[in-house]
Enzyme design. Structure first.
Site, PDB file in Angstrom:
ATOM      1  N   ARG A 269       0.870  -1.178   0.000  1.00 54.25           N
ATOM      2  CA  ARG A 269       0.000   0.000   0.000  1.00 54.25           C
ATOM      3  C   ARG A 269       0.903   1.222   0.000  1.00 54.25           C
ATOM      4  O   ARG A 269       1.535   1.517   1.000  1.00 54.25           O
ATOM      5  CB  ARG A 269      -0.876  -0.033   1.274  1.00 54.25           C
ATOM      6  CG  ARG A 269      -2.048   0.905   1.262  1.00 54.25           C
ATOM      7  CD  ARG A 269      -2.644   1.028   2.669  1.00 54.25           C
ATOM      8  NE  ARG A 269      -1.841   1.917   3.484  1.00 54.25           N
ATOM      9  CZ  ARG A 269      -1.789   1.898   4.807  1.00 54.25           C
ATOM     10  NH1 ARG A 269      -2.483   1.039   5.497  1.00 54.25           N
ATOM     11  NH2 ARG A 269      -1.033   2.774   5.466  1.00 54.25           N
ATOM     12  N   HIS A 273      -3.478   4.706   4.845  1.00 51.13           N
ATOM     13  CA  HIS A 273      -4.656   3.825   4.849  1.00 51.13           C
ATOM     14  C   HIS A 273      -5.843   4.534   4.201  1.00 51.13           C
ATOM     15  O   HIS A 273      -6.559   3.969   3.384  1.00 51.13           O
ATOM     16  CB  HIS A 273      -5.005   3.419   6.282  1.00 51.13           C
ATOM     17  CG  HIS A 273      -6.349   2.779   6.376  1.00 51.13           C
ATOM     18  ND1 HIS A 273      -6.590   1.501   5.934  1.00 51.13           N
ATOM     19  CD2 HIS A 273      -7.545   3.257   6.819  1.00 51.13           C
ATOM     20  CE1 HIS A 273      -7.872   1.209   6.111  1.00 51.13           C
ATOM     21  NE2 HIS A 273      -8.473   2.256   6.636  1.00 51.13           N
ATOM     22  N   TYR A 282       3.797   5.647  11.511  1.00 47.03           N
ATOM     23  CA  TYR A 282       4.140   4.240  11.740  1.00 47.03           C
ATOM     24  C   TYR A 282       5.004   3.611  10.646  1.00 47.03           C
ATOM     25  O   TYR A 282       5.275   2.416  10.681  1.00 47.03           O
ATOM     26  CB  TYR A 282       2.874   3.403  11.982  1.00 47.03           C
ATOM     27  CG  TYR A 282       1.826   3.488  10.895  1.00 47.03           C
ATOM     28  CD1 TYR A 282       1.873   2.657   9.780  1.00 47.03           C
ATOM     29  CD2 TYR A 282       0.781   4.416  10.977  1.00 47.03           C
ATOM     30  CE1 TYR A 282       0.921   2.732   8.784  1.00 47.03           C
ATOM     31  CE2 TYR A 282      -0.185   4.504   9.986  1.00 47.03           C
ATOM     32  CZ  TYR A 282      -0.112   3.665   8.891  1.00 47.03           C
ATOM     33  OH  TYR A 282      -1.068   3.742   7.901  1.00 47.03           O
TER      34      TYR A 282
HETATM   35  C1  TPP Z   1     -15.760  -4.529  11.672  1.00 47.74           C
HETATM   36  C2  TPP Z   1     -14.865  -3.346  11.481  1.00 47.74           C
HETATM   37  N1  TPP Z   1     -13.869  -3.108  12.349  1.00 47.74           N
HETATM   38  C3  TPP Z   1     -13.049  -2.044  12.180  1.00 47.74           C
HETATM   39  C4  TPP Z   1     -13.243  -1.190  11.128  1.00 47.74           C
HETATM   40  C5  TPP Z   1     -12.297  -0.017  10.925  1.00 47.74           C
HETATM   41  N2  TPP Z   1     -11.403  -0.296   9.806  1.00 47.74           N
HETATM   42  C6  TPP Z   1     -11.624   0.211   8.585  1.00 47.74           C
HETATM   43  S1  TPP Z   1     -10.481  -0.275   7.473  1.00 47.74           S
HETATM   44  C7  TPP Z   1      -9.665  -1.193   8.620  1.00 47.74           C
HETATM   45  C8  TPP Z   1      -8.418  -1.957   8.265  1.00 47.74           C
HETATM   46  C9  TPP Z   1      -8.666  -3.098   7.348  1.00 47.74           C
HETATM   47  O1  TPP Z   1      -7.445  -3.620   6.911  1.00 47.74           O
HETATM   48  P1  TPP Z   1      -7.340  -4.703   5.804  1.00 47.74           P
HETATM   49  O2  TPP Z   1      -8.490  -5.629   5.854  1.00 47.74           O
HETATM   50  O3  TPP Z   1      -5.986  -5.305   5.896  1.00 47.74           O
HETATM   51  O4  TPP Z   1      -7.482  -3.892   4.441  1.00 47.74           O
HETATM   52  P2  TPP Z   1      -6.585  -2.667   3.915  1.00 47.74           P
HETATM   53  O5  TPP Z   1      -7.302  -1.431   4.391  1.00 47.74           O
HETATM   54  O6  TPP Z   1      -5.224  -2.807   4.479  1.00 47.74           O
HETATM   55  O7  TPP Z   1      -6.586  -2.760   2.435  1.00 47.74           O
HETATM   56  C10 TPP Z   1     -10.275  -1.093   9.873  1.00 47.74           C
HETATM   57  C11 TPP Z   1      -9.789  -1.752  11.090  1.00 47.74           C
HETATM   58  C12 TPP Z   1     -14.317  -1.457  10.249  1.00 47.74           C
HETATM   59  N3  TPP Z   1     -14.561  -0.686   9.187  1.00 47.74           N
HETATM   60  N4  TPP Z   1     -15.101  -2.535  10.428  1.00 47.74           N
END
Ligand code: TPP
Length: 365
Positions: A269, A273, A282
């Site tokens: 990435r 985020h 980080y």
């Molecule tokens: C159930 C839930 N918990 C927490 C969140 C907050 N949240 C949004 S994106 C994210 C990270 C997700 O990471 P990943 O699945 O690795 O996908 P990436 O964003 O790295 O592509 C989090 C914790 C959420 N949207 N839904």
């Protein structure tokens, strides 16, 4: 003698890669894609990168409320779009997948209208930005809760199997999503039912700021497939052709009745985020610089250049053309009328229920 086709072995320890960093084809089988398709794949990757950069500018200038950058994920996303039958198969993507929806053929005007919450949005500006959908292209619109789109993806696949439609589902998600109960319940049931579904994990090793090693004790995600009774493939997610060939094999295996597969594409990435995140807290600039050396666009560009299929001139011409298209769309959207407030209450149910009608009356006066 070079083989025509590869049957990839699951549970490979090293990520499957077919093009070297220098853009050389390194596979023991011939690349059977036509020159035009190879060029299209690269053009879509480049367009997706430029789209991401434009999204960030739109967000910074107050025209978009939120953005989750997809730069670094293009190879996996564009490959997925080429691996499925467009308009027949169903896609259950996640918020970072605009490269995928674009490569599936979602018109740019629809994409930009959705992310800016315009009146021209086919979803009537009701979704958050970064939640794509398309009725024509069979793209399911997910909720923001991580992994919540995976159970409906499996449900759809089971229905396809029961009805013998010959369709396949491809669902994508991040590594963080694999820690959710929804992921486990859905993939477990898909394995038990032999559902025609391909699970694509775009593993960028971060869930916002949480490192992959805090997400799981397993060495990788692909290996988890074994426990769910399906093959798991570890793929270099910065290599569009490796992602394509592996996903295509999994999609066609699903179509042939061989059940589900889990593909882990190891991506990076490049951006934060989201627009609500400051990644400099980080990770270091040096770390990012190192990641960019493996840019999926660079690798595919070198591959095409080595075969005389792409040049600096082509690159500049294509960039100019696509940036011009973006600008024309942004101008069109700026001229569109505002979203009518009553849209918020329409279509919630097939027929408006009394309490919604009451809320609408109270709100609009
Ligand atoms: C159930 C839930 N918990 C927490 C969140 C907050 N949240 C949004 S994106 C994210 C990270 C997700 O990471 P990943 O699945 O690795 O996908 P990436 O964003 O790295 O592509 C989090 C914790 C959420 N949207 N839904």
């Amino acid at each position: 003698m070079i083989a025509d086709k590869q049957n990839f072995s699951p549970f490979n320890e090293e990520p499957i890669s077919l093009i070297s960093q220098a853009g050389e084809w390194t596979a023991p089988f011939a690349c059977d894609l036509k020159d035009e398709q190879l060029k299209t794949m690269y053009q879509q990757m480049l367009a997706a990168r430029l789209m991401d950069e434009r999204f960030i500018k739109l967000q910074r200038s107050g025209k978009m409320s939120f953005v989750a950058p997809h730069s670094g994920h293009e190879a996996a996303q564009i490959a997925a779009a080429h691996a499925v039958r467009v308009g027949t198969d169903w896609l259950f993507p996640y918020y970072r997948d605009y490269g995928m929806t674009y490569a599936l053929g979602e018109p740019l005007i629809e994409i930009f209208a959705q992310v800016t919450g315009s009146r021209l949005d086919t979803a009537k500006a009701r979704q958050m930005p970064m939640h794509p959908s398309s009725k024509e292209l069979n793209i399911f619109t997910g909720a923001s809760a991580i992994a919540s789109h995976i159970p409906p993806a499996v449900g759809a696949a089971i229905s396809m199997k029961i009805r013998e439609t010959g369709q396949v589902v491809l669902t994508s998600f991040g590594d963080g999503a694999t820690s959710e109960g929804d992921f486990h319940a859905a993939i477990n049931y898909a394995g038990a039912q032999g559902a025609p579904v391909v699970f694509l994990c775009e593993n960028n090793r971060l869930a916002i700021s949480v490192d992959f090693n805090k997400q799981t004790g397993a060495e990788n995600i692909a290996i988890k497939a074994k426990a769910y009774g399906m093959p798991g493939y570890l793929v270099d997610g910065m290599d569009v052709l490796a992602c394509y060939y592996v996903l295509q094999e999994c999609v066609e295996n699903a179509r042939a009745g061989l059940g589900p597969s889990l593909v882990e594409a190891q991506v990076q990435r490049f951006g934060a985020h989201s627009s609500a995140d400051d990644d400099s807290i980080y990770r270091s600039k040096e770390e990012l610089e190192q990641m960019r050396q493996r840019d999926p666009l660079l690798r595919m560009r070198r591959f095409l250049e080595n075969q005389g299929l792409w040049s600096e001139r082509d690159e500049n011409l294509f960039k100019k053309e696509i940036l011009g298209e973006f600008q024309a769309i942004i101008d069109t959207l700026a001229e569109a009328e505002k979203v009518p407030l009553e849209w918020m209450f329409d279509d919630v149910y097939a027929e408006m229920l009394p309490h919604i009608a009451e809320q609408k009356k109270d709100f609009l006066g």
